[in-house]
Design a protein around this motif. Sequence first.
Motif, PDB file in Angstrom:
ATOM      1  N   UNK A 192       0.847  -1.195   0.000  1.00 36.13           N
ATOM      2  CA  UNK A 192       0.000   0.000   0.000  1.00 36.13           C
ATOM      3  C   UNK A 192       0.880   1.241   0.000  1.00 36.13           C
ATOM      4  N   UNK A 193       0.297   2.329  -0.469  1.00 35.37           N
ATOM      5  CA  UNK A 193       1.020   3.608  -0.479  1.00 35.37           C
ATOM      6  C   UNK A 193       0.481   4.459   0.663  1.00 35.37           C
ATOM      7  N   UNK A 194       1.385   4.979   1.449  1.00 30.64           N
ATOM      8  CA  UNK A 194       0.988   5.857   2.548  1.00 30.64           C
ATOM      9  C   UNK A 194       1.361   7.291   2.169  1.00 30.64           C
ATOM     10  N   UNK A 195       0.346   8.124   1.974  1.00 30.16           N
ATOM     11  CA  UNK A 195       0.578   9.541   1.665  1.00 30.16           C
ATOM     12  C   UNK A 195       0.449  10.314   2.973  1.00 30.16           C
ATOM     13  N   UNK A 196       1.528  10.943   3.384  1.00 31.75           N
ATOM     14  CA  UNK A 196       1.500  11.647   4.672  1.00 31.75           C
ATOM     15  C   UNK A 196       0.842  13.023   4.529  1.00 31.75           C
ATOM     16  N   UNK A 197      -0.426  12.999   4.216  1.00 30.92           N
ATOM     17  CA  UNK A 197      -1.237  14.212   4.087  1.00 30.92           C
ATOM     18  C   UNK A 197      -2.673  13.753   4.273  1.00 30.92           C
ATOM     19  N   UNK A 198      -3.580  14.705   4.317  1.00 30.13           N
ATOM     20  CA  UNK A 198      -4.975  14.304   4.462  1.00 30.13           C
ATOM     21  C   UNK A 198      -5.647  14.411   3.094  1.00 30.13           C
ATOM     22  N   UNK A 199      -6.076  13.288   2.597  1.00 28.99           N
ATOM     23  CA  UNK A 199      -6.674  13.224   1.263  1.00 28.99           C
ATOM     24  C   UNK A 199      -8.193  13.182   1.374  1.00 28.99           C
ATOM     25  N   UNK A 200      -8.849  13.706   0.371  1.00 28.34           N
ATOM     26  CA  UNK A 200     -10.301  13.537   0.328  1.00 28.34           C
ATOM     27  C   UNK A 200     -10.568  12.141  -0.239  1.00 28.34           C
ATOM     28  N   UNK A 201     -11.793  11.684  -0.084  1.00 23.08           N
ATOM     29  CA  UNK A 201     -12.140  10.348  -0.566  1.00 23.08           C
ATOM     30  C   UNK A 201     -11.885  10.229  -2.060  1.00 23.08           C
ATOM     31  N   UNK A 202     -12.199  11.295  -2.778  1.00 23.53           N
ATOM     32  CA  UNK A 202     -12.046  11.262  -4.229  1.00 23.53           C
ATOM     33  C   UNK A 202     -10.566  11.204  -4.608  1.00 23.53           C
ATOM     34  N   UNK A 203      -9.772  12.017  -3.958  1.00 19.56           N
ATOM     35  CA  UNK A 203      -8.339  12.005  -4.248  1.00 19.56           C
ATOM     36  C   UNK A 203      -7.760  10.618  -3.974  1.00 19.56           C
ATOM     37  N   UNK A 204      -8.187  10.051  -2.866  1.00 23.63           N
ATOM     38  CA  UNK A 204      -7.685   8.727  -2.497  1.00 23.63           C
ATOM     39  C   UNK A 204      -8.070   7.685  -3.549  1.00 23.63           C
ATOM     40  N   UNK A 205      -9.339   7.727  -3.945  1.00 26.11           N
ATOM     41  CA  UNK A 205      -9.824   6.746  -4.906  1.00 26.11           C
ATOM     42  C   UNK A 205      -9.116   6.895  -6.260  1.00 26.11           C
ATOM     43  N   UNK A 206      -8.933   8.149  -6.702  1.00 25.10           N
ATOM     44  CA  UNK A 206      -8.262   8.381  -7.984  1.00 25.10           C
ATOM     45  C   UNK A 206      -6.802   7.928  -7.936  1.00 25.10           C
ATOM     46  N   UNK A 207      -6.140   8.214  -6.832  1.00 26.17           N
ATOM     47  CA  UNK A 207      -4.737   7.793  -6.715  1.00 26.17           C
ATOM     48  C   UNK A 207      -4.636   6.271  -6.702  1.00 26.17           C
ATOM     49  N   UNK A 208      -5.601   5.636  -6.055  1.00 25.38           N
ATOM     50  CA  UNK A 208      -5.619   4.167  -6.036  1.00 25.38           C
ATOM     51  C   UNK A 208      -5.721   3.613  -7.458  1.00 25.38           C
ATOM     52  N   UNK A 209      -6.547   4.285  -8.234  1.00 22.14           N
ATOM     53  CA  UNK A 209      -6.736   3.794  -9.607  1.00 22.14           C
ATOM     54  C   UNK A 209      -5.482   3.992 -10.441  1.00 22.14           C
TER      55      UNK A 209
END
Length: 580
Positions: free
Chosen positions: A159-176
């Motif tokens: 998994x990738x840990x981004x040390x920031x606070x992401x919105x759900x959409x940002x998280x989902x897009x980055x996952x994709x």
Amino acid sequence: MLKTLSLARDRLRSKAPLSSSPTSSSFTFRVLSSPFSSKRHAPKASKEEEPPLKESVLLYPKDPSSTPKLFLVQPRLSPPKFLQAKLNEALCLANSLEEQRHGYFESDFFDKELPSHVVVQNPVARSPKAHVDTYFGSGTVDNIKCHLNAEDSKEEVDAVFVNAILSAVQQRNLERIWEKPVLDRVGLIIEIFNAHAHTKEAKLQAELAALMYKRSRLVRVRGTDGKQTFGQFGEAEVVSARGRAASKGSGFVGGAGETELQLQRRRISDRKLRLLSQIKDARRTRLLQRAARRRQGGLEGKSLATIAVVGYTNAGKSTLTSALTRTALYCNERLFATLDPTLKSAILPSRRKVLLSDTVGFISDLPIQLVEAFQSTLEEVVEADLLLHVVDSTAPNIEEHRSTVFHVLNQIGVPEEKLKNMIEVWNKIDYEEEEEQVEDMHYLDDGKGEEEEEEAAELIDGSIAEETLEASEAAVEEDQIENQEDDSDGWLLSDENVSDSELWKVPEDAKLVAAQKNGPDVRVSALTGVGLKELMYLIDERLKGEDDKLRSQTVVERSELQSRKWRPPRKDDEELAVEQ
Ligand SMILES: Nc1nc2c(ncn2[C@@H]2O[C@H](COP(=O)(O)OP(=O)(O)OP(=O)(O)O)[C@@H](O)[C@H]2O)c(=O)[nH]1
Ligand SMILES: [Mg+2]
């Protein structure tokens, strides 16, 4: 032992290069799927029964011997000292995610390899708003993908840990884009809470936090084919017939049916209600215990005073509580080693018996609702007679740590009077001495550090730095950000209406109270025992002060009552009454 500890800590402090570090971790276990992608919740049209939510909120299956291999993405911060502090904390967070087996962690914290990591340009540095679709600009996203691929070819990243606070959409897009589960700062901390919780109450609270977080992550995005999809892998929308009959009034086919999104929301809401009621029970038990403790009393019929030991995570709260109460509480380099409040008694120099309460540590950039999930535990802090604020005096960002603690204490409703009376204990003073002693034999001083820092500079100032904000914004694909339904209930501060620069800012109220204290009341080393006697005298003194205040208050109240009771009505009063 002390030297080993300092060396090890030193290693963690200085080794983390500010660049991608292709160190391969010794972790060999795999994440089966992300709790935050819906991959593991492949829709089952017919199944309506309660899913095992406790499991579904976890990053990896509850195999005690399993630790995921994380790849850390750290947005660049300035000054470099602050960046280094944040990077070290993030590395510690990544390495803290581990289940205990029989109450112990499998590996020694410092035997673990540092997680692979990369420092990238911070999108909020130029504009208060990060890119709404992917948080980072497209150049950064691609660059991280390259690093991930390189890392993956050596050992698979879970998994990738981004040390920031992401919105759900940002998280989902980055996952994709990255084709990996993505955890942001809040998500990882919640995972750690879940992994470290032991008692029933802590488990319930950690699960509640995870559940609230999970609810905020339920989003629908438009897939590559232009259709609305729920999950990362485009799972079907309608998953159950529930609601059809109801919408038509009769028959078994009708209405739109329940979508995956609605189904997940409903399940989460049901589970949340059940959890809240269980937490309420645990809270009631805690209240009764507290009342019994008060009745039990200390010397001379006084109630037994409770002192809450608070502070940033890893400041040494448990070590200090153990030293003051001559007990052996669980202490560990891992962040959030303590989640369950523990009460231990101590005898002060005046022979007065008191209770010390060791509790969960605080950390910066956490939404209030996460703190709220731990409300039952934190009540011990609000109700305590005196607070001991343990500060890690060796932390490079000590002011941020102090302010964070003041902020959380404000949030949970600790009265200002109690904050003023709080004793600030600067811990780990032995460490500075140790550091000086070992400076010459610094095993990291092998010339590698500089090289790696140069690489970092290249990475930051090279391809990623050249990417302009305009260019990356142009790359935002409209269909990706359309219908970004973020169901955070206002829970996550990462909602688009709150800028990330706001999140990284120390709140004004916290600054104010923190500034009122100019420094430590006492400096100690919980490990070597230096300064502990002075601290005990100080606790005695402050408690006496509190008692005196309480006594004079009671006397005033009593005399007011008596005068009210016995004073015959005066003429002035009568006149006043008539006027009114
Ligand atoms: N050198 C040194 N190390 C210390 C001192 N006090 C604590 N430590 C170390 O710091 C680490 C964290 O200590 P803990 O007592 O677990 O910290 P904590 O504040 O309870 O941490 P959490 O429960 O995770 O929030 C442990 O490895 C301790 O050995 C000290 O006075 N000197
Ligand atoms: Mg602790």
